[in-house]
Design a protein around this motif. Structure first.
Motif, PDB file in Angstrom:
ATOM      1  N   ILE A  59      -6.826   7.950   4.478  1.00 52.49           N
ATOM      2  CA  ILE A  59      -5.703   7.459   5.296  1.00 52.49           C
ATOM      3  C   ILE A  59      -4.652   6.817   4.403  1.00 52.49           C
ATOM      4  O   ILE A  59      -3.451   7.082   4.542  1.00 52.49           O
ATOM      5  N   LEU A  60      -5.093   5.978   3.465  1.00 48.49           N
ATOM      6  CA  LEU A  60      -4.151   5.336   2.541  1.00 48.49           C
ATOM      7  C   LEU A  60      -3.403   6.372   1.693  1.00 48.49           C
ATOM      8  O   LEU A  60      -2.200   6.243   1.457  1.00 48.49           O
ATOM      9  N   MET A  61      -4.117   7.398   1.246  1.00 49.60           N
ATOM     10  CA  MET A  61      -3.465   8.454   0.469  1.00 49.60           C
ATOM     11  C   MET A  61      -2.429   9.195   1.309  1.00 49.60           C
ATOM     12  O   MET A  61      -1.312   9.452   0.850  1.00 49.60           O
ATOM     13  N   ALA A  62      -2.794   9.548   2.527  1.00 44.18           N
ATOM     14  CA  ALA A  62      -1.878  10.289   3.398  1.00 44.18           C
ATOM     15  C   ALA A  62      -0.640   9.461   3.731  1.00 44.18           C
ATOM     16  O   ALA A  62       0.481   9.987   3.754  1.00 44.18           O
ATOM     17  N   LEU A  63      -0.837   8.172   3.977  1.00 41.17           N
ATOM     18  CA  LEU A  63       0.310   7.310   4.276  1.00 41.17           C
ATOM     19  C   LEU A  63       1.229   7.177   3.068  1.00 41.17           C
ATOM     20  O   LEU A  63       2.450   7.202   3.204  1.00 41.17           O
ATOM     21  N   LEU A  64       0.629   7.040   1.899  1.00 42.32           N
ATOM     22  CA  LEU A  64       1.427   6.947   0.684  1.00 42.32           C
ATOM     23  C   LEU A  64       2.231   8.227   0.478  1.00 42.32           C
ATOM     24  O   LEU A  64       3.426   8.187   0.171  1.00 42.32           O
ATOM     25  N   GLU A  65       1.594   9.344   0.694  1.00 40.98           N
ATOM     26  CA  GLU A  65       2.285  10.630   0.573  1.00 40.98           C
ATOM     27  C   GLU A  65       3.407  10.733   1.615  1.00 40.98           C
ATOM     28  O   GLU A  65       4.531  11.141   1.292  1.00 40.98           O
ATOM     29  N   HIS A  66       3.114  10.357   2.822  1.00 40.44           N
ATOM     30  CA  HIS A  66       4.108  10.397   3.901  1.00 40.44           C
ATOM     31  C   HIS A  66       5.314   9.508   3.596  1.00 40.44           C
ATOM     32  O   HIS A  66       6.449   9.851   3.942  1.00 40.44           O
ATOM     33  N   ASN A  67       5.071   8.384   2.950  1.00 43.87           N
ATOM     34  CA  ASN A  67       6.148   7.441   2.655  1.00 43.87           C
ATOM     35  C   ASN A  67       6.926   7.784   1.389  1.00 43.87           C
ATOM     36  O   ASN A  67       7.785   7.023   0.970  1.00 43.87           O
ATOM     37  N   GLY A  68       6.630   8.925   0.792  1.00 44.00           N
ATOM     38  CA  GLY A  68       7.475   9.438  -0.270  1.00 44.00           C
ATOM     39  C   GLY A  68       7.053   9.177  -1.695  1.00 44.00           C
ATOM     40  O   GLY A  68       7.854   9.364  -2.616  1.00 44.00           O
ATOM     41  N   ALA A  69       5.813   8.790  -1.920  1.00 46.33           N
ATOM     42  CA  ALA A  69       5.355   8.606  -3.301  1.00 46.33           C
ATOM     43  C   ALA A  69       5.351   9.950  -4.020  1.00 46.33           C
ATOM     44  O   ALA A  69       5.246  11.013  -3.399  1.00 46.33           O
ATOM     45  N   GLN A  70       5.465   9.884  -5.324  1.00 39.79           N
ATOM     46  CA  GLN A  70       5.459  11.117  -6.104  1.00 39.79           C
ATOM     47  C   GLN A  70       4.080  11.770  -6.045  1.00 39.79           C
ATOM     48  O   GLN A  70       3.059  11.078  -5.988  1.00 39.79           O
ATOM     49  N   PHE A  71       4.086  13.088  -6.090  1.00 34.01           N
ATOM     50  CA  PHE A  71       2.833  13.826  -5.948  1.00 34.01           C
ATOM     51  C   PHE A  71       1.821  13.489  -7.034  1.00 34.01           C
ATOM     52  O   PHE A  71       0.624  13.494  -6.781  1.00 34.01           O
ATOM     53  N   TRP A  72       2.299  13.181  -8.242  1.00 34.31           N
ATOM     54  CA  TRP A  72       1.344  12.857  -9.307  1.00 34.31           C
ATOM     55  C   TRP A  72       0.541  11.604  -8.942  1.00 34.31           C
ATOM     56  O   TRP A  72      -0.625  11.486  -9.328  1.00 34.31           O
ATOM     57  N   MET A  73       1.133  10.690  -8.194  1.00 29.37           N
ATOM     58  CA  MET A  73       0.397   9.488  -7.773  1.00 29.37           C
ATOM     59  C   MET A  73      -0.721   9.844  -6.797  1.00 29.37           C
ATOM     60  O   MET A  73      -1.825   9.291  -6.873  1.00 29.37           O
ATOM     61  N   ILE A  74      -0.431  10.763  -5.912  1.00 29.24           N
ATOM     62  CA  ILE A  74      -1.436  11.194  -4.941  1.00 29.24           C
ATOM     63  C   ILE A  74      -2.558  11.949  -5.665  1.00 29.24           C
ATOM     64  O   ILE A  74      -3.736  11.706  -5.420  1.00 29.24           O
ATOM     65  N   ALA A 112      -7.645  -0.294  -4.276  1.00 33.77           N
ATOM     66  CA  ALA A 112      -6.720  -1.409  -4.531  1.00 33.77           C
ATOM     67  C   ALA A 112      -5.345  -0.883  -4.937  1.00 33.77           C
ATOM     68  O   ALA A 112      -4.313  -1.387  -4.475  1.00 33.77           O
ATOM     69  N   ALA A 113      -5.321   0.133  -5.785  1.00 35.73           N
ATOM     70  CA  ALA A 113      -4.047   0.726  -6.199  1.00 35.73           C
ATOM     71  C   ALA A 113      -3.316   1.318  -4.998  1.00 35.73           C
ATOM     72  O   ALA A 113      -2.097   1.160  -4.865  1.00 35.73           O
ATOM     73  N   LEU A 114      -4.048   1.967  -4.107  1.00 37.25           N
ATOM     74  CA  LEU A 114      -3.428   2.552  -2.919  1.00 37.25           C
ATOM     75  C   LEU A 114      -2.874   1.472  -1.987  1.00 37.25           C
ATOM     76  O   LEU A 114      -1.821   1.660  -1.373  1.00 37.25           O
ATOM     77  N   VAL A 115      -3.564   0.351  -1.891  1.00 38.08           N
ATOM     78  CA  VAL A 115      -3.053  -0.759  -1.080  1.00 38.08           C
ATOM     79  C   VAL A 115      -1.709  -1.226  -1.636  1.00 38.08           C
ATOM     80  O   VAL A 115      -0.715  -1.353  -0.910  1.00 38.08           O
ATOM     81  N   VAL A 116      -1.671  -1.466  -2.938  1.00 38.95           N
ATOM     82  CA  VAL A 116      -0.436  -1.938  -3.576  1.00 38.95           C
ATOM     83  C   VAL A 116       0.669  -0.891  -3.456  1.00 38.95           C
ATOM     84  O   VAL A 116       1.806  -1.210  -3.080  1.00 38.95           O
ATOM     85  N   LEU A 117       0.350   0.353  -3.768  1.00 39.14           N
ATOM     86  CA  LEU A 117       1.357   1.413  -3.707  1.00 39.14           C
ATOM     87  C   LEU A 117       1.892   1.608  -2.285  1.00 39.14           C
ATOM     88  O   LEU A 117       3.081   1.867  -2.094  1.00 39.14           O
ATOM     89  N   ASN A 118       1.024   1.491  -1.296  1.00 44.42           N
ATOM     90  CA  ASN A 118       1.490   1.623   0.081  1.00 44.42           C
ATOM     91  C   ASN A 118       2.465   0.516   0.449  1.00 44.42           C
ATOM     92  O   ASN A 118       3.430   0.751   1.178  1.00 44.42           O
ATOM     93  N   ILE A 119       2.245  -0.676  -0.054  1.00 38.18           N
ATOM     94  CA  ILE A 119       3.185  -1.770   0.203  1.00 38.18           C
ATOM     95  C   ILE A 119       4.506  -1.514  -0.523  1.00 38.18           C
ATOM     96  O   ILE A 119       5.586  -1.697   0.038  1.00 38.18           O
ATOM     97  N   VAL A 120       4.421  -1.041  -1.767  1.00 38.74           N
ATOM     98  CA  VAL A 120       5.628  -0.754  -2.543  1.00 38.74           C
ATOM     99  C   VAL A 120       6.450   0.358  -1.883  1.00 38.74           C
ATOM    100  O   VAL A 120       7.678   0.271  -1.808  1.00 38.74           O
ATOM    101  N   TYR A 121       5.793   1.398  -1.398  1.00 44.28           N
ATOM    102  CA  TYR A 121       6.493   2.548  -0.819  1.00 44.28           C
ATOM    103  C   TYR A 121       6.736   2.421   0.684  1.00 44.28           C
ATOM    104  O   TYR A 121       7.295   3.319   1.296  1.00 44.28           O
TER     105      TYR A 121
END
Length: 128
Positions: A59-74, A112-121
């Motif tokens: 879920i965290l990965m999908a949300l991060l992807e949805h919010n526009g993170a770069q694909f390499w992060m996913i 933890a990284a996904l939590v932080v990245l989701n907040i950033v993005y």
């Protein structure tokens, strides 16, 4: 959607873990729970641990992807998470503490990284 790739890989891992439980059930002729059989308890533990961590991480990965993170992060998150889950599962099934610990450290690091990245993005301008 990049996350779908990792969802499929992790679903395959969970199927494999389910098969390990089924094998132990058949071997020990246990219908429910673990019947006090150590090998079955271990197999169930490996499977249930994956059930605990895989869904929220996807879920965290999908949300991060949805919010526009770069694909390499996913991809980096997905690869690291899959490696962590495999290390953990193999560690539990082989009763090796080192694999379990390494797998959980990697799992927690990715989460933890996904939590932080989701907040950033997070698109703050669209929250209200």
């Amino acid at each position: 959607m990049v996350t779908a790739l990792y969802a499929a890989i992790l679903a395959a891992l969970m199927i494999w873990l389910s098969i390990q439980v089924i094998k132990q059930r058949r071997k020990a002729q246990v219908k429910y729970a673990d019947g006090g059989v150590d090998a079955l308890t271990i197999a169930r533990s490996a499977h249930s641990n994956a059930v605990d961590y895989v869904p929220i991480t996807l879920i965290l990965m999908a949300l991060l992807e949805h919010n526009g993170a770069q694909f390499w992060m996913i991809h980096l998150s997905g690869i690291a998470f899959v490696v962590g889950r495999v290390l953990h599962a193999k560690g539990i099934l082989a009763d090796r503490l080192k694999g379990r610990v390494s797998g959980m450290k990697l799992t927690f690091a990715v989460m933890a990284a996904l939590v932080v990245l989701n907040i950033v993005y997070l698109p703050f301008d669209r929250l209200w």
